[in-house]
Design an enzyme around this catalytic site. Structure first.
Site, short mmCIF file in Angstrom:
data_model
loop_
_atom_site.label_atom_id
_atom_site.label_comp_id
_atom_site.label_asym_id
_atom_site.label_seq_id
_atom_site.Cartn_x
_atom_site.Cartn_y
_atom_site.Cartn_z
CG HIS A 90 -5.27 -29.73 -11.67
ND1 HIS A 90 -5.61 -29.86 -10.34
CD2 HIS A 90 -6.02 -30.63 -12.34
CE1 HIS A 90 -6.54 -30.81 -10.23
NE2 HIS A 90 -6.80 -31.30 -11.43
CD GLU A 114 -10.19 -30.39 -14.05
OE1 GLU A 114 -10.39 -31.58 -14.23
OE2 GLU A 114 -9.21 -29.96 -13.43
#
Ligand code: PGA
Length: 246
Positions: free
Chosen positions: A98, A170
């Site tokens: 992430h 993302e």
């Protein structure tokens, strides 16, 4: 709107403390169970809440996810959490790479690869995140950046051809900013990824993450290549989560 079976990953980061996370799950248990009857929902609270949340939601179809894991097996690694422990707690998915973790800990490609290998050993599905930052977006370098970021995945797939993987696109500039990427940009990014991973497309699913809300999801669902969503802030509000999932 379509009838696709999306997977919804709720990344709670540290929005809630231990007590708050448990209170939230208790309060919304019934509602969550109902939502998860018809939809795949993966709740990713922070590490310390995993065990009690697992117990609390054991009789619901909700799946449990972690936000990171150690690249190491077990041993002298202060402050880390082993994939084996995650497995023992009932964790089925784990977010890897992430942007916020990459920024905090500077994970290298080799570390990301090792983390995914640890997870696969424990039959936990890695959710591998990638995406360009604002500058690279503006410079039109999205695909070039993703090609670099994809390296741990392509290496992993050489040894684990059948690995079940989720890949979350993302864009960094869309995470928690209130700005969602437009459909054309996302479609092109996912097309690029599916071409790069064409040999393994049977077992790989693509997610989108970055400012997914009850409102923005409507348009995002028009993108063919999306199989699910990685969602942060909006999932900490039950009504918003319900709106997203329904
Ligand atoms: P957001 O976060 O939904 O709050 O933008 C997404 C993520 O960090 O995965």
């Amino acid at each position: 709107m379509n009838n696709k079976n999306y997977i919804f990953i709720a990344n709670w980061k540290i929005y809630y403390s231990f007590n708050q996370a448990l209170a939230w799950c208790k309060e919304h248990k019934q509602g969550l169970a109902e939502l998860a009857q018809k939809n795949s929902i993966v709740l990713c609270p922070s590490y310390e809440a995993l065990a009690p949340v697992a117990q609390l939601l054991a009789d619901t179809p909700l799946a449990l996810g972690a936000q990171n894991c150690s690249e190491h097996n077990m041993g002298a690694y202060t402050g880390q959490v082993a994939a084996q422990s995650l497995h023992e707690l009932g964790v089925k998915y784990c977010i890897i790479g992430h942007h916020e973790v990459r920024t905090a800990f500077g994970d290298t490609h080799a570390q990301l690869l090792k983390k995914m290998e640890q997870l696969l050993k424990q039959k936990i599905v890695p959710i591998f995140c990638l995406g360009e930052n604002k500058q690279d977006y503006e410079d039109n370098r999205t695909h070039e950046i993703m090609a670099q970021q994809l390296e741990p995945v392509t290496t992993l797939l050489k040894n684990h051809e059948k690995a079940d993987l989720l890949i979350a696109y993302e864009p960094v500039w869309a995470i928690g900013t209130g700005i969602v990427a437009n459909n054309n940009h996302i479609s092109q990014a996912l097309t690029f990824l599916s071409q790069a991973l064409h040999q393994n497309l049977n077992q790989i699913r693509f997610l989108y993450g970055g400012t997914v809300t009850g409102e923005t999801i409507k348009t995002l669902k028009e993108i063919d290549l999306i199989s699910g969503f990685l969602i942060g802030k909006a999932t900490t509000n039950f009504q918003e989560l319900k709106k997203i999932v329904s």
